[in-house]
Design a protein around this motif. Structure first.
Motif, mmCIF file in Angstrom:
data_model
loop_
_atom_site.group_PDB
_atom_site.id
_atom_site.type_symbol
_atom_site.label_atom_id
_atom_site.label_comp_id
_atom_site.label_asym_id
_atom_site.label_seq_id
_atom_site.Cartn_x
_atom_site.Cartn_y
_atom_site.Cartn_z
ATOM 1 N N ALA A 36 -23.397 -27.343 3.878
ATOM 2 C CA ALA A 36 -22.736 -26.229 3.174
ATOM 3 C C ALA A 36 -21.681 -26.780 2.216
ATOM 4 N N LEU A 37 -20.999 -27.851 2.634
ATOM 5 C CA LEU A 37 -19.988 -28.447 1.753
ATOM 6 C C LEU A 37 -20.642 -29.026 0.500
ATOM 7 N N GLU A 38 -21.759 -29.668 0.720
ATOM 8 C CA GLU A 38 -22.491 -30.248 -0.412
ATOM 9 C C GLU A 38 -22.910 -29.154 -1.383
ATOM 10 N N ARG A 39 -23.426 -28.067 -0.816
ATOM 11 C CA ARG A 39 -23.888 -26.948 -1.646
ATOM 12 C C ARG A 39 -22.710 -26.357 -2.438
ATOM 13 N N SER A 40 -21.527 -26.311 -1.817
ATOM 14 C CA SER A 40 -20.385 -25.686 -2.506
ATOM 15 C C SER A 40 -19.956 -26.500 -3.726
ATOM 16 N N ARG A 41 -20.316 -27.782 -3.735
ATOM 17 C CA ARG A 41 -19.977 -28.603 -4.911
ATOM 18 C C ARG A 41 -20.943 -28.329 -6.056
ATOM 19 N N GLU A 42 -22.145 -27.790 -5.702
ATOM 20 C CA GLU A 42 -23.171 -27.562 -6.728
ATOM 21 C C GLU A 42 -23.105 -26.168 -7.353
ATOM 22 N N VAL A 43 -22.762 -25.156 -6.542
ATOM 23 C CA VAL A 43 -22.858 -23.788 -7.059
ATOM 24 C C VAL A 43 -21.820 -23.531 -8.146
ATOM 25 N N ARG A 44 -22.225 -22.680 -9.122
ATOM 26 C CA ARG A 44 -21.338 -22.431 -10.262
ATOM 27 C C ARG A 44 -20.651 -21.071 -10.174
ATOM 28 N N SER A 45 -20.614 -20.475 -8.981
ATOM 29 C CA SER A 45 -20.024 -19.132 -8.854
ATOM 30 C C SER A 45 -18.541 -19.167 -9.196
ATOM 31 N N ALA A 46 -18.088 -18.066 -9.791
ATOM 32 C CA ALA A 46 -16.649 -17.937 -10.044
ATOM 33 C C ALA A 46 -15.949 -17.721 -8.714
ATOM 34 N N ARG A 47 -14.904 -18.458 -8.443
ATOM 35 C CA ARG A 47 -14.141 -18.288 -7.200
ATOM 36 C C ARG A 47 -12.735 -18.832 -7.443
ATOM 37 N N TYR A 48 -11.786 -18.237 -6.785
ATOM 38 C CA TYR A 48 -10.418 -18.707 -6.946
ATOM 39 C C TYR A 48 -9.703 -18.673 -5.595
ATOM 40 N N PHE A 49 -9.311 -17.454 -5.163
ATOM 41 C CA PHE A 49 -8.583 -17.359 -3.884
ATOM 42 C C PHE A 49 -9.425 -17.956 -2.753
ATOM 43 N N PHE A 50 -10.719 -17.629 -2.726
ATOM 44 C CA PHE A 50 -11.569 -18.079 -1.629
ATOM 45 C C PHE A 50 -12.378 -19.330 -1.954
ATOM 46 N N ASP A 51 -11.945 -20.089 -2.946
ATOM 47 C CA ASP A 51 -12.591 -21.379 -3.207
ATOM 48 C C ASP A 51 -12.220 -22.310 -2.052
ATOM 49 N N TRP A 52 -13.217 -22.738 -1.284
ATOM 50 C CA TRP A 52 -12.831 -23.539 -0.107
ATOM 51 C C TRP A 52 -12.599 -25.015 -0.428
ATOM 52 N N ARG A 53 -12.932 -25.462 -1.654
ATOM 53 C CA ARG A 53 -12.755 -26.895 -1.960
ATOM 54 C C ARG A 53 -11.279 -27.313 -1.948
ATOM 55 N N PRO A 54 -10.405 -26.648 -2.740
ATOM 56 C CA PRO A 54 -8.984 -27.052 -2.655
ATOM 57 C C PRO A 54 -8.378 -26.742 -1.293
ATOM 58 N N MET A 55 -8.869 -25.651 -0.649
ATOM 59 C CA MET A 55 -8.312 -25.285 0.656
ATOM 60 C C MET A 55 -8.608 -26.378 1.683
ATOM 61 N N LEU A 56 -9.838 -26.857 1.679
ATOM 62 C CA LEU A 56 -10.203 -27.890 2.657
ATOM 63 C C LEU A 56 -9.425 -29.182 2.394
ATOM 64 N N GLU A 57 -9.323 -29.515 1.106
ATOM 65 C CA GLU A 57 -8.592 -30.738 0.755
ATOM 66 C C GLU A 57 -7.152 -30.692 1.286
ATOM 67 N N GLU A 58 -6.506 -29.539 1.070
ATOM 68 C CA GLU A 58 -5.116 -29.390 1.532
ATOM 69 C C GLU A 58 -5.048 -29.280 3.055
ATOM 70 N N ASN A 59 -5.977 -28.509 3.660
ATOM 71 C CA ASN A 59 -5.978 -28.349 5.128
ATOM 72 C C ASN A 59 -6.093 -29.706 5.811
ATOM 73 N N ARG A 60 -6.892 -30.584 5.231
ATOM 74 C CA ARG A 60 -7.058 -31.915 5.843
ATOM 75 C C ARG A 60 -5.733 -32.667 5.903
ATOM 76 N N ARG A 61 -4.870 -32.423 4.912
ATOM 77 C CA ARG A 61 -3.555 -33.079 4.900
ATOM 78 C C ARG A 61 -2.516 -32.269 5.680
ATOM 79 N N GLY A 62 -2.927 -31.058 6.110
ATOM 80 C CA GLY A 62 -2.009 -30.217 6.887
ATOM 81 C C GLY A 62 -1.291 -29.179 6.046
ATOM 82 N N TYR A 63 -1.793 -28.953 4.849
ATOM 83 C CA TYR A 63 -1.121 -27.990 3.965
ATOM 84 C C TYR A 63 -2.122 -26.993 3.384
#
Ligand code: PLP
Length: 400
Positions: free
Chosen positions: A215-242
């Protein structure tokens, strides 16, 4: 004026909060960019991994609710014109499908009788017939909160494997996680999505997702518009604890405590407790002579029971009487079930005595609206069942 005594919140979520969770949140607001966050977020993500039963999945935390979690699951894995398979087994399954549609996804929504679960054989037939692999995902609501039916996600996965289809498996676990056995890794789920206000024993306010490497791989490919619920920056920050924006900070403290409680009790014990309490409620419903909406006992939900009222009665009157006269909140019938069923929630921080009081309250409300139910029969059936379970547990050899 407050009514005296405890309010019985027996809707199928939000659920009652344990005092430990309330106390954990009763604290000054922390700096969400401060030094306390990494240890807190790491423990929460690790605890959630245990509850999702995953080693490979990544946990992502958003402010939001179950609906936000739906949106996150869709916009990060699908794009307009993608095709998905979904099953109309109740109000939440229908709305999840509608959420996908709003983002331009083409949804094949298979009509099902409400009161039944996702038919694994139809999953197999549809995917087998899709030789071009046009379906991008299969959408399943594990526990359909409008009907009290738990679908067999393992069976759906087996059908997908048997059909040799590569679609992603997206599963709504909003009213099952932390109450009903759910196995992210074993069932090869790609996205599991949840809110905090049910089995996780917290106030509403967060959307929690567990996502697979696919699912993570797929999220890098899809071109859907997303902002608040874009999980890419969220995951990156969550991994660091933020977080990339302001999180629901106090809920994180509550979540850490709730996860500690679930893991101290032990997941198998948590699931067994829910199974026992649910069976007590079902015994009561049968003793009242009322029909349980879920048709197949193998699909009975252990977090709520939808009870059908007899012809000529309005289920919402039962709710009103329970609320006004007894200070007991029950769940209303949703969508086309409005007026025909009421739902008894039996999930979260709950024990036998609370269930007995709830059953007594429902019995009184049925009596007060004129549904012919002899007083005491439901309580008695439920109490008899709990008595047998307690006696059995007292004689069972201790595990330690
Ligand atoms: N999915 C299921 C199975 C639910 O029961 C609910 C709400 O009860 C939702 C999704 C929507 O969640 P929320 O109301 O937190 O947005």
């Amino acid at each position: 004026m407050d009514k005296p005594g405890r309010h019985f919140l027996q809707i199928p979520g939000p659920t009652n909060l344990p005092d430990r969770v309330l106390r954990a949140m009763d604290r000054p607001i922390p700096d969400h960019r401060g030094p306390e966050m990494p240890a807190l977020v790491a423990e929460v993500r690790e605890g959630l991994r245990a509850v999702f039963q995953t080693r490979t999945g990544e946990v992502i935390l958003f402010p939001g609710s179950g609906t936000g979690a739906w949106e996150a699951s869709i916009v990060n894995t699908l794009e307009p014109q993608d095709r998905v398979l979904a099953f109309d087994v109740g109000q939440f399954s229908r709305l999840y499908a509608e959420c996908a549609r709003r983002f331009g996804v083409e949804v094949d929504l298979v009509a099902c009788r409400w009161g039944t679960g996702v038919p694994a054989e139809v999953v197999y037939d549809r995917l087998r017939a899709d030789r071009q692999h046009t379906y991008r995902a299969v959408l399943v609501v594990h526990n359909e909160t409008s009907t009290g039916v738990t679908s067999d996600v393992a069976g759906v996965r087996a059908a997908m494997d048997a059909a040799g289809h590569p679609a992603l498996l997206l599963v709504d676990v909003v009213s099952s996680l932390g109450s009903i056995d759910f196995r992210f890794d074993e069932w090869k789920v790609d996205v599991a999505l949840c809110g905090t206000q049910k089995g996780l024993m917290l106030p509403p306010g967060m959307a929690v997702l567990c996502v697979s490497p696919r699912a993570l791989e797929r999220s890098r490919e899809v071109r859907s518009a997303r902002y608040f619920f874009d999980w890419r920056p969220m995951l990156e920050e969550n991994r660091r604890g933020y977080f990339p924006y302001t999180p629901a900070t106090l809920l994180l403290y509550g979540l850490r405590e709730a996860l500690r409680m679930l893991l101290e009790e032990g997941l198998p014990n948590v699931f067994a407790r829910h199974a026992r309490l649910a069976e007590g409620v079902r015994r009561a419903a049968r003793a009242w002579g009322l029909r349980i909406l879920c048709e197949d006992p193998r699909e009975y939900s252990n977090t709520l029971t939808a009870v059908v009222v007899p012809e000529g009665f309005d289920a919402d009157r039962v709710l009103r009487v329970a609320e006004e006269r007894l200070h007991l909140s029950l769940g209303t019938g949703l969508g086309e079930l409005r007026g025909r069923v009421f739902r008894i929630g039996h999930l979260g921080w709950l024990n036998e005595l609370e269930v007995l009081a709830t059953v007594a309250g429902v019995e009184l409300a049925l009596h007060l609206v004129g549904i012919p139910v002899p007083l005491g029969v439901g309580v008695s059936a439920c109490e008899r069942f709990f008595a047998d379970c307690l006696a059995e547990r007292a004689t069972a050899p201790s595990a330690t």
